[in-house]
Write an enzyme that holds these catalytic residues in place. Structure first.
Site, short mmCIF file in Angstrom:
data_model
loop_
_atom_site.label_atom_id
_atom_site.label_comp_id
_atom_site.label_asym_id
_atom_site.label_seq_id
_atom_site.Cartn_x
_atom_site.Cartn_y
_atom_site.Cartn_z
N HIS A 141 0.81 -1.21 0.00
CA HIS A 141 0.00 0.00 0.00
C HIS A 141 0.85 1.27 0.00
O HIS A 141 0.39 2.34 -0.42
CB HIS A 141 -0.93 0.00 1.22
CG HIS A 141 -2.14 0.87 1.07
ND1 HIS A 141 -2.15 2.03 0.34
CD2 HIS A 141 -3.39 0.74 1.57
CE1 HIS A 141 -3.35 2.59 0.40
NE2 HIS A 141 -4.12 1.83 1.14
N ASP A 351 -8.16 -3.61 -19.89
CA ASP A 351 -8.41 -4.49 -21.04
C ASP A 351 -7.08 -5.02 -21.55
O ASP A 351 -6.24 -4.25 -22.01
CB ASP A 351 -9.15 -3.71 -22.13
CG ASP A 351 -9.45 -4.52 -23.38
OD1 ASP A 351 -9.09 -5.72 -23.41
OD2 ASP A 351 -10.01 -3.96 -24.33
#
Length: 411
Positions: A141, A351
């Site tokens: 993180h 994608d």
């Protein structure tokens, strides 16, 4: 299992982190992107594209290093030693995926907290028997938040499908100093709000908050005419908090305090430039009495959340740090719930050549605090409701939590 780095290998470059990065705690965050349309050789295609992307996102391939500023903050990322890449296969179809099987799609850090020597990103590509595949990113993180990782994966996707020779969004790491420098008190307060107290005794539940329930809460909220329309996040967070308080809070007193924390993306608030992919979020916390949350309407609870959202800019004001982000001991109370929204961060647009993911979700083995992640819509949108992956109740409270959600839906 491979270590994938940028072309040219490691280097001695030092990348500075922002003060927003220093508010983060070094634990792993995992995003799962499930694709139902095949692409040729998904693991090799994505591995090659990842290496190309790291030429533009070299800090992602680096390692954390401590700066000698006296308080132990992690201030820099060094080198480009690479990220861990795992290619895997599953002997079942994507349609047969169940919540327990999600754990097998994830490459994990040896412990929940990431060490300095660990890669900042672990990427696993799993091919299913049906031809679909999963891409799972687990990252430290301190490197970035959800929007930053969605940007990184989006760049890998562009290169995988040959959309351009370089990412269409020019990446910025330290944002050329244009981000505000947060005071040390604010950095410390935010770190305490996410302090790592790991727990394995929370039930992982894959739930859907029905569209009809969300619509009803939003309509009731809006009927009061108190400002901007109720957001999906406000309605969903209100439902989750109310159901959890009714099912799982240990204290039976209606006067007992209960807390809700949520992360807020403040890129627009602080003027972060397009392409910045470090952390740029704060944690806001609020309290109410158990009775107010359990016995009010979900729309009333959503209004509480709206008021807390309106106070987010106060967290960035000079002198911030001693207020709501820390006063409740967020990470150690079972009576606290943390809700994060991954909607509109960009994961749903990634994608790799076969179209957008059929589903984006979250996976956790150990969690810092009872929490829920509100997931972005899949290809079908939100017609049936909003998907939430939850680790917010102990196993003995799981059935009661689900029953409260059903009861609220059936009103």
């Amino acid at each position: 299992m491979l270590v994938v780095g940028p072309p040219g290998g490691d280097d001695a470059v030092v990348h500075l982190t922002s003060s927003f990065d220093r508010t983060a705690v070094p634990f792993g965050v995992t995003a799962l992107l499930l694709f139902d349309r095949p692409i040729p050789e998904p693991a090799e295609t994505i591995r090659a594209a990842l290496s190309e992307a790291l030429a533009h996102y070299r800090p992602v391939a680096g390692r954390l290093a401590a700066e000698g500023d006296g308080d132990g903050e992690l201030l820099r990322i060094e080198g480009a030693a690479g990220v861990l890449f795992v290619a895997a296969s599953a002997g079942y179809a994507l349609a047969d995926m169940t919540t327990p099987l999600l754990a097998g799609l994830v490459a994990r850090y040896p412990s929940g907290v990431c060490r300095h020597a660990d890669p900042l990103l672990l990427l696993q590509v799993t091919e299913f028997a049906c031809g679909g595949f999963a891409v799972t990113a687990t990252w430290n993180h301190v490197l970035t938040d959800g929007e930053g990782m969605a940007q990184v994966l989006g760049a890998v996707g562009e290169l995988a499908r040959g959309a351009s020779p370089a990412p269409s969004v020019v990446p910025l790491r330290a944002d050329d100093g244009s981000l505000p420098r947060l005071p040390h008190s604010m950095v410390a307060a935010q770190k305490r709000a996410l302090s790592c107290v790991f727990s394995r005794d929370l039930a992982l539940l894959d739930v859907t908050v029905p569209a009809g329930l969300i619509g009803r809460v939003r309509a009731e909220f809006d009927a009061a005419g108190l400002g901007d329309p109720c957001t999906v996040f406000e309605a969903v967070a209100a439902v989750l908090w109310q159901c959890r308080i009714r099912a799982a809070v240990v204290s039976a007193s209606d006067e007992a305090p209960v807390a809700l924390s949520f992360s807020a993306n403040v890129r627009r608030l602080v003027g972060a430039r397009p392409g910045y992919y470090g952390n740029c979020m704060v944690v806001q916390s609020m309290t109410a009495t158990r009775g107010a949350v359990a016995h009010g309407t979900a729309a009333d609870v959503a209004r509480m959340i709206r008021r807390a959202k309106e106070r987010v800019p106060d967290l960035l004001a000079p002198g911030a740090g001693a207020g709501t982000t820390t006063e409740h001991g967020v990470a150690v109370l079972y009576d606290t719930l943390v809700v994060s929204s991954w909607r509109n961060l960009g994961f749903e647009a990634v994608d790799f050549g076969g179209g957008r993911p059929a589903r984006v979700t979250w996976q956790v083995e150990e969690t810092v605090v009872p929490c829920c992640v509100v997931c972005p819509p899949g290809k079908g949108g939100d017609q049936d409701g909003v998907s939430v992956m939850s680790a917010c109740v102990r196993p003995e409270h799981a059935d009661a939590f689900l029953a409260e959600l059903t009861a609220l839906t059936d009103l």
